[in-house]
Design a protein around this motif. Structure first.
Motif, mmCIF file in Angstrom:
data_model
loop_
_atom_site.group_PDB
_atom_site.id
_atom_site.type_symbol
_atom_site.label_atom_id
_atom_site.label_comp_id
_atom_site.label_asym_id
_atom_site.label_seq_id
_atom_site.Cartn_x
_atom_site.Cartn_y
_atom_site.Cartn_z
ATOM 1 N N ALA A 169 0.826 -1.209 0.000
ATOM 2 C CA ALA A 169 0.000 0.000 0.000
ATOM 3 C C ALA A 169 0.861 1.260 0.000
ATOM 4 N N VAL A 170 1.890 1.278 -0.848
ATOM 5 C CA VAL A 170 2.708 2.475 -1.055
ATOM 6 C C VAL A 170 3.122 2.530 -2.522
ATOM 7 N N ILE A 171 3.315 3.753 -3.018
ATOM 8 C CA ILE A 171 3.932 3.936 -4.325
ATOM 9 C C ILE A 171 5.112 4.882 -4.166
ATOM 10 N N PHE A 172 6.057 4.764 -5.090
ATOM 11 C CA PHE A 172 7.292 5.537 -5.046
ATOM 12 C C PHE A 172 7.243 6.663 -6.070
ATOM 13 N N LEU A 173 7.611 7.864 -5.633
ATOM 14 C CA LEU A 173 7.689 9.033 -6.512
ATOM 15 C C LEU A 173 9.067 9.645 -6.343
ATOM 16 N N ASP A 174 9.719 9.951 -7.451
ATOM 17 C CA ASP A 174 11.116 10.385 -7.411
ATOM 18 C C ASP A 174 11.265 11.808 -7.938
ATOM 19 N N ASP A 175 12.271 12.480 -7.409
ATOM 20 C CA ASP A 175 12.685 13.800 -7.890
ATOM 21 C C ASP A 175 11.546 14.816 -7.805
ATOM 22 N N VAL A 176 10.923 14.863 -6.636
ATOM 23 C CA VAL A 176 9.865 15.837 -6.367
ATOM 24 C C VAL A 176 10.485 17.036 -5.656
ATOM 25 N N GLU A 177 10.139 18.229 -6.094
ATOM 26 C CA GLU A 177 10.680 19.449 -5.485
ATOM 27 C C GLU A 177 10.368 19.460 -3.986
ATOM 28 N N ARG A 178 11.324 19.917 -3.182
ATOM 29 C CA ARG A 178 11.240 19.785 -1.726
ATOM 30 C C ARG A 178 9.954 20.385 -1.152
ATOM 31 N N GLY A 179 9.631 21.604 -1.547
ATOM 32 C CA GLY A 179 8.433 22.246 -1.020
ATOM 33 C C GLY A 179 7.171 21.484 -1.374
ATOM 34 N N GLN A 180 7.114 20.980 -2.599
ATOM 35 C CA GLN A 180 5.944 20.221 -3.015
ATOM 36 C C GLN A 180 5.865 18.884 -2.284
ATOM 37 N N GLY A 189 16.019 16.783 -5.875
ATOM 38 C CA GLY A 189 14.654 16.622 -5.410
ATOM 39 C C GLY A 189 14.552 15.562 -4.331
ATOM 40 N N CYS A 190 13.329 15.261 -3.959
ATOM 41 C CA CYS A 190 13.065 14.309 -2.879
ATOM 42 C C CYS A 190 12.394 13.051 -3.412
ATOM 43 N N HIS A 191 12.597 11.952 -2.692
ATOM 44 C CA HIS A 191 11.775 10.763 -2.856
ATOM 45 C C HIS A 191 10.521 10.932 -1.999
ATOM 46 N N ILE A 192 9.415 10.394 -2.480
ATOM 47 C CA ILE A 192 8.217 10.263 -1.647
ATOM 48 C C ILE A 192 7.747 8.818 -1.717
ATOM 49 N N TRP A 193 7.559 8.211 -0.551
ATOM 50 C CA TRP A 193 6.829 6.949 -0.459
ATOM 51 C C TRP A 193 5.432 7.320 0.031
ATOM 52 N N LEU A 194 4.447 7.177 -0.837
ATOM 53 C CA LEU A 194 3.088 7.654 -0.581
ATOM 54 C C LEU A 194 2.167 6.484 -0.263
ATOM 55 N N GLN A 195 1.485 6.567 0.878
ATOM 56 C CA GLN A 195 0.547 5.507 1.244
ATOM 57 C C GLN A 195 -0.685 5.557 0.347
ATOM 58 N N ARG A 236 0.917 -0.549 -9.187
ATOM 59 C CA ARG A 236 1.782 0.546 -8.715
ATOM 60 C C ARG A 236 2.286 1.366 -9.897
ATOM 61 N N TYR A 237 2.664 0.672 -10.966
ATOM 62 C CA TYR A 237 3.085 1.369 -12.186
ATOM 63 C C TYR A 237 1.972 2.285 -12.698
ATOM 64 N N LEU A 238 0.755 1.762 -12.758
ATOM 65 C CA LEU A 238 -0.365 2.546 -13.278
ATOM 66 C C LEU A 238 -0.669 3.742 -12.381
#
Length: 263
Positions: free
Chosen positions: A71-82, A102-108, A118-120
């Motif tokens: 129940a997580v997806i990975f998002l890469d190179d996200v601007e820090r403030g966002q 940028g930042c990684h986000i592991w989003l629940q 997860r890809y979709l």
């Protein structure tokens, strides 16, 4: 286990997410050492090895075990403030990989997703936040906090936010899968990867596969898993000696990507 690692792994194993198994990797010098299906309680046993590999210049990476629904997806190179704004709205773990980057986000997410789902979901959310398109794969690694990022002059990778604001509800339309399976679709490099060829028809199958694997490796794909994928693809198109061809291609691509990283 240091504070950063505790925070990152703690986010994954909390009851609301419930991840129990991980893949760990040390990537560097044209190779990736992979430890798959490591139970959460056993991660401590690998930290000394990971620290030694990091000291030798390897990048230390982690993901929930690829073949589990998570129940997580990975998002890469996200601007820090966002990234921080997203963590205020949804349950997320935000990893700062360097001061400049940028930042990684592991989003629940509101439900466990298999690799394809997860890809979709990544594909759906990427244009909304302008994250890295090359990381849309469903199986992508992220950096493990508490280790050095050698691509950024040895800066430390840190957890900067762990939130529990509520899971992101995956829209029904995000999981509509209208793409052909990987084994049937043409290999093409991710956006931003240049493939040089002399054919007016767009390049041979081998040239397209070369561009594809280089692009995937540059964005953190597993060499072992990518080699298996290439064997399947090459076998499907009738390539002779597909296994040795795939092994040779991945080995050359790893060397090429490593040299490119050093420029």
């Amino acid at each position: 286990m240091n504070r950063n690692i505790k925070q990152q792994i703690g986010f994954f194993i909390q009851p609301e997410i419930g991840i129990t198994s991980f893949d760990l990797a040390a990537r560097g010098a044209g190779k990736m050492i992979l430890r798959e299906d490591v139970q959460a309680g056993d991660i401590d046993r690998y930290l000394k090895w990971l620290g030694a590999e990091n000291a030798k210049g390897s990048e230390i990476q982690v993901r929930p075990h690829r073949h589990d629904s998570n129940a997580v997806i990975f998002l890469d190179d996200v601007e820090r403030g966002q990234a921080l704004a997203i963590s205020r709205k949804y349950s997320a773990c935000v990893i700062e990989t360097s001061k400049e980057g940028g930042c990684h986000i592991w989003l629940q997410t509101d439900r466990p997703l298999n690799e394809r789902e997860r890809y979709l979901a990544q594909r759906h959310i990427q244009p909304l936040i302008n994250s890295d398109r090359g990381s849309i794969s469903g199986e992508h690694f992220g950096r493990l906090a508490g280790f050095k990022n050698h691509k950024r002059a040895g800066q430390w990778v840190n957890v900067i936010s762990v939130s529990s604001a509520g899971a992101w509800t995956v829209p029904r339309e995000a999981l509509i899968d209208c793409e052909p399976s990987v084994s049937n679709q043409p290999f093409s490099p991710p956006s931003g990867v240049c493939v040089v060829n002399n054919s007016s028809t767009g390049g041979s199958e081998s040239e397209n596969e070369w561009g594809y694997v280089c692009g995937r490796l540059e964005h953190g794909a597993d060499p072992i898993l990518l080699e298996r994928e290439l064997v399947e693809r090459a076998t499907g198109r009738g390539k002779r000696n597909a296994v040795s061809y795939a092994h040779r291609t991945i080995k050359r691509a790893l060397s090429h990507v490593t040299r490119h990283d050093q420029i």
